[in-house]
Scaffold this motif. Structure first.
Motif, PDB file in Angstrom:
ATOM      1  N   ALA A  31       0.918  -1.279  -0.029  1.00 56.82           N
ATOM      2  CA  ALA A  31       0.049   0.086  -0.106  1.00 56.82           C
ATOM      3  C   ALA A  31       0.879   1.263   0.172  1.00 56.82           C
ATOM      4  N   MET A  32       2.020   1.300   0.845  1.00 55.16           N
ATOM      5  CA  MET A  32       2.823   2.494   0.801  1.00 55.16           C
ATOM      6  C   MET A  32       3.629   2.413  -0.447  1.00 55.16           C
ATOM      7  N   LEU A  33       3.858   1.490  -1.104  1.00 54.65           N
ATOM      8  CA  LEU A  33       4.428   1.326  -2.699  1.00 54.65           C
ATOM      9  C   LEU A  33       3.441   2.227  -3.633  1.00 54.65           C
ATOM     10  N   GLY A  34       1.933   1.742  -3.411  1.00 51.25           N
ATOM     11  CA  GLY A  34       1.043   2.313  -4.092  1.00 51.25           C
ATOM     12  C   GLY A  34       1.090   3.779  -3.926  1.00 51.25           C
ATOM     13  N   SER A  35       1.015   4.231  -2.804  1.00 51.01           N
ATOM     14  CA  SER A  35       1.102   5.811  -2.450  1.00 51.01           C
ATOM     15  C   SER A  35       2.390   6.380  -3.023  1.00 51.01           C
ATOM     16  N   LEU A  36       3.353   5.664  -2.899  1.00 50.33           N
ATOM     17  CA  LEU A  36       4.931   6.274  -3.599  1.00 50.33           C
ATOM     18  C   LEU A  36       4.691   6.327  -5.068  1.00 50.33           C
ATOM     19  N   THR A  37       4.217   5.269  -5.727  1.00 52.50           N
ATOM     20  CA  THR A  37       3.888   5.240  -7.087  1.00 52.50           C
ATOM     21  C   THR A  37       3.043   6.367  -7.559  1.00 52.50           C
ATOM     22  N   ASP A  38       1.974   6.637  -6.798  1.00 47.30           N
ATOM     23  CA  ASP A  38       1.016   7.582  -7.083  1.00 47.30           C
ATOM     24  C   ASP A  38       1.796   9.115  -7.021  1.00 47.30           C
ATOM     25  N   SER A  39       2.505   9.306  -5.809  1.00 45.55           N
ATOM     26  CA  SER A  39       3.305  10.417  -5.735  1.00 45.55           C
ATOM     27  C   SER A  39       4.272  10.757  -7.087  1.00 45.55           C
ATOM     28  N   LEU A  40       5.010   9.796  -7.390  1.00 44.79           N
ATOM     29  CA  LEU A  40       5.854   9.915  -8.668  1.00 44.79           C
ATOM     30  C   LEU A  40       5.293  10.090  -9.727  1.00 44.79           C
ATOM     31  N   LEU A  41       4.178   9.502  -9.983  1.00 46.97           N
ATOM     32  CA  LEU A  41       3.491   9.988 -11.116  1.00 46.97           C
ATOM     33  C   LEU A  41       2.713  11.344 -11.119  1.00 46.97           C
ATOM     34  N   HIS A  55       8.534  -2.414  10.381  1.00 43.25           N
ATOM     35  CA  HIS A  55       8.800  -0.911  10.820  1.00 43.25           C
ATOM     36  C   HIS A  55       7.292  -0.183  10.410  1.00 43.25           C
ATOM     37  N   SER A  56       6.214  -0.633  10.964  1.00 41.96           N
ATOM     38  CA  SER A  56       4.913  -0.053  10.658  1.00 41.96           C
ATOM     39  C   SER A  56       4.859   1.185  11.243  1.00 41.96           C
ATOM     40  N   ILE A  86      -1.719  -0.352   6.984  1.00 45.82           N
ATOM     41  CA  ILE A  86      -0.658  -0.695   7.728  1.00 45.82           C
ATOM     42  C   ILE A  86      -1.133  -1.098   9.045  1.00 45.82           C
ATOM     43  N   ILE A  87      -2.106  -0.679   9.439  1.00 44.07           N
ATOM     44  CA  ILE A  87      -2.455  -0.826  10.928  1.00 44.07           C
ATOM     45  C   ILE A  87      -3.209  -2.106  10.912  1.00 44.07           C
ATOM     46  N   LEU A  88      -3.933  -2.551  10.048  1.00 42.70           N
ATOM     47  CA  LEU A  88      -4.659  -3.701  10.072  1.00 42.70           C
ATOM     48  C   LEU A  88      -3.562  -5.001   9.828  1.00 42.70           C
ATOM     49  N   SER A  89      -2.632  -4.709   8.952  1.00 43.17           N
ATOM     50  CA  SER A  89      -1.630  -5.697   8.672  1.00 43.17           C
ATOM     51  C   SER A  89      -0.711  -5.877   9.963  1.00 43.17           C
ATOM     52  N   ASP A  90      -0.505  -4.654  10.638  1.00 38.26           N
ATOM     53  CA  ASP A  90       0.461  -4.851  11.891  1.00 38.26           C
ATOM     54  C   ASP A  90      -0.699  -5.688  13.163  1.00 38.26           C
ATOM     55  N   MET A  91      -1.558  -5.946  12.751  1.00 35.94           N
ATOM     56  CA  MET A  91      -2.578  -6.722  13.679  1.00 35.94           C
ATOM     57  C   MET A  91      -2.688  -8.062  13.230  1.00 35.94           C
TER      58      MET A  91
END
Length: 298
Positions: free
Chosen positions: A38-48, A113-114, A168-173
């Motif tokens: 999901a963070m990679l998706g957010s990063l990809t979106d910001s790069l584009l 490192h959530s 991230i929160i759900l995955s951490d759980m």
């Protein structure tokens, strides 16, 4: 095109480049640390985002040029081209993210490192809110389609970052499947945004008519003049900030030319005064008899 318009559009461009660059650096750090899809998706979106915004900023520099001998109606449609370019970037990022989400769904990976990723997501939300506030002010005063396209997308980025935070929160759980699911939802949202931006840009390029309420207001203003019998052949379109209006006034046939011209000027000024946007109004005067007009209205 006014100096205020140019100044505000450039302000939006500089704010976008600065804040998105800052978000990209923090998201790279968070993705490398956590490995979150999901963070990679957010990063990809910001790069584009920054690629599309940079392209838009360059095209806007051309769109802000005044009319010249080769472009008598100005260069405003370049803004719509910028919007189409943004739509293409958004659609591409959505497809890449969907493939990554599918792969991560087949092979779930625990997020590391959530806490870092959560802090970066919150920081990105604050930066995006600040950027949207600047863009809202600029769009309100300029009606720029390119800045509006940017603003629509960055409003969506607020939801995107909230989705990343939830994933991230759900995955951490222990719900590791939440990460690819949210990444897939983000990709669907990006596709929808790209479609909406492409549609609005295409409307401008294809000279779509102004909204019905604006056309009705133009007709009402024109017919309010006591010596105007009627109005026909109203045609409208928009190019960047500039709106182009063409219409025919039905005037008494025995009016002197100078008087008919004066009425047309009065109607033109009344239309321009009723709208906050820059307008180019072209009026043709048609001579008709009062009997003809009465018969046509019966």
């Amino acid at each position: 095109m006014s100096n205020k318009y140019r100044r505000l559009v450039r302000l939006a461009g500089y704010a976008t480049m600065s804040l998105v660059s800052l978000m990209i650096l923090t998201k790279i750090w968070a993705w490398v640390s956590s490995g979150s899809a999901a963070m990679l998706g957010s990063l990809t979106d910001s790069l584009l985002d920054i690629s599309a915004s940079l392209m838009s900023f360059m095209i806007l520099g051309y769109a802000l040029r005044p009319a010249d001998d080769d472009h008598r109606f100005g260069h405003g449609k370049a803004e719509a081209l910028a919007g189409l370019g943004q739509a293409a970037f958004i659609a591409g990022s959505a497809c890449l993210l969907a493939f990554h989400a599918f792969e991560r769904g087949l092979n779930p990976v625990a997020i590391k490192h959530s806490q870092t990723a959560i802090i970066v997501s919150l920081f990105a939300i604050v930066c995006t809110l600040a950027l949207v506030a600047v863009q809202y002010y600029v769009v309100k005063h300029t009606k720029s389609i390119a800045i509006k396209a940017d603003s629509v997308h960055y409003k969506g980025d607020i939801l995107l970052n909230l989705a990343v935070l939830a994933a991230i929160i759900l995955s951490d759980m222990g719900y590791m499947i939440a990460d690819p699911i949210f990444a897939a939802l983000v990709s669907c949202y990006l596709l929808y945004n790209g479609f909406e931006i492409a549609k609005e840009s295409a409307d401008h390029l294809m000279d779509k008519e102004l909204p019905d309420d604006e056309k009705e207001a133009i007709l009402r203003i024109a017919t309010e003049h006591e010596q105007v019998f009627g109005v026909h052949d109203l045609r409208t379109r928009q190019s960047g900030k500039m709106k182009f209006i063409q219409l025919h006034l039905e005037l008494p046939k025995d009016l002197p030319l100078w008087h008919a011209h004066q009425i047309a000027v009065e109607v033109m000024r009344a239309i321009e005064a009723a709208f906050p946007d820059e307008m180019d109004v072209l009026i043709h005067q048609d001579p008709v008899s009062s009997e003809h007009t009465v018969a046509a209205n019966e």
